[in-house]
Design an enzyme around this catalytic site. Structure first.
Site, PDB file in Angstrom:
ATOM      1  N   ASP A  45      -3.217  -5.439  -2.795  1.00 24.97           N
ATOM      2  CA  ASP A  45      -3.802  -4.118  -2.624  1.00 24.97           C
ATOM      3  C   ASP A  45      -4.433  -4.000  -1.239  1.00 24.97           C
ATOM      4  O   ASP A  45      -4.816  -5.005  -0.619  1.00 24.97           O
ATOM      5  CB  ASP A  45      -4.880  -3.872  -3.682  1.00 24.97           C
ATOM      6  N   ILE A  46      -4.604  -2.780  -0.762  1.00 25.98           N
ATOM      7  CA  ILE A  46      -5.130  -2.559   0.579  1.00 25.98           C
ATOM      8  C   ILE A  46      -6.516  -3.180   0.762  1.00 25.98           C
ATOM      9  O   ILE A  46      -6.861  -3.639   1.850  1.00 25.98           O
ATOM     10  CB  ILE A  46      -5.158  -1.043   0.911  1.00 25.98           C
TER      11      ILE A  46
END
Length: 261
Positions: free
Chosen positions: A117-118
């Site tokens: 995930d970012i």
């Protein structure tokens, strides 16, 4: 025998340009093979044996590259993105961290193996080896992935047992068995706290959703390992280095079935 490959593919793989650009270069006499100017780029050459020059500079061929990146928060695990910097942008803009310095990757077809995930940090394998990536990500392989997480909330007393039996997410998704390990005194049910989690699959937002299913929230997440590959703690977020021959070989010889959590 060295692999035969089309000249335009060879040069495109090494980032000289697109195939149409390379054809134009050849027409202008900018490309040589073994000292002879070539005007057509559909001929096959022996990569690693034939000497190819572009504007007088030799173009060395590299079949596959393997890098360990300590992914920072705020960067997306993709090859391109219109809004955010990608892990490939990061790798291409900066040289790897190796003693004495090093050159940036030669291959232009690198990609991240799997996604973080970012806002998730940690280990990410960057390569152009599609076969290895498939093996590592295949659901049938069940390659272990270990994470460090900081969580808030209060875990139920049987949290570890439920992880080991295989959690069911809020949407009804049944997960494979996982392992939960406390990092703050050995009491898995005391939060906020620090835990280590080992999973065998890679469903969307899986680790975060696992804790949500138990009434907790992940506020920080970092991947520590994937299969035999362990994050080099000397790498700061955003830094990367080539894998050693041993690391590559160990990844390629992972057993078809895991030995267990």
């Amino acid at each position: 025998m060295d692999k035969k490959i089309r000249l335009d593919r060879f040069l495109a793989d090494m980032g000289v340009g697109t195939r149409s650009q390379i054809r134009d270069m050849a027409k202008k006499g900018r490309i040589e093979v073994n000292g002879v100017t070539v005007r057509k780029t559909d001929e096959k050459i022996q990569a690693g044996r034939d000497i190819v020059r572009w504007d007088g500079e030799e173009v060395a061929y590299v079949k596959a590259e393997y890098y360990m990146l300590n992914k920072p928060s705020g960067v997306v695990s993709a090859t391109e993105d219109n809004l955010h910097e990608t892990v490939i942008d990061l790798v291409m803009k900066h040289p790897p961290k190796i003693p004495g310095g090093g050159q940036s990757p030669k291959r232009k077809d690198l990609f991240p193996v799997g996604r973080l995930d970012i806002d998730t940090e940690g280990l990410l394998l960057i390569t152009n080896d599609g076969e290895l990536a498939h093996r590592l990500l295949s659901p049938r392989r069940h390659v272990d992935k270990r994470y460090f997480a900081r969580i808030t909330g209060k875990l139920p007393e049987d949290a570890r047992k439920r992880f080991e039996e295989g959690l069911t997410l809020s949407d009804g998704t049944k997960l494979l068995p996982a392992h939960l390990e406390a990092r703050d005194g050995g009491k898995e049910n005391q939060c906020p706290g620090e835990v280590a989690v080992t999973i065998r699959e890679g469903k969307f937002h899986q680790v975060k959703r696992m804790f949500e299913a138990l009434g907790c929230r992940v506020v920080y997440l970092k991947r520590l390992s994937m299969g035999s590959l362990v994050l080099d703690e000397s790498l700061k977020p955003g830094e990367y280095r080539p894998l050693s021959e041993k690391e590559v070989e160990e990844l390629k010889t992972l057993e078809k079935e895991p030995t267990g959590l």
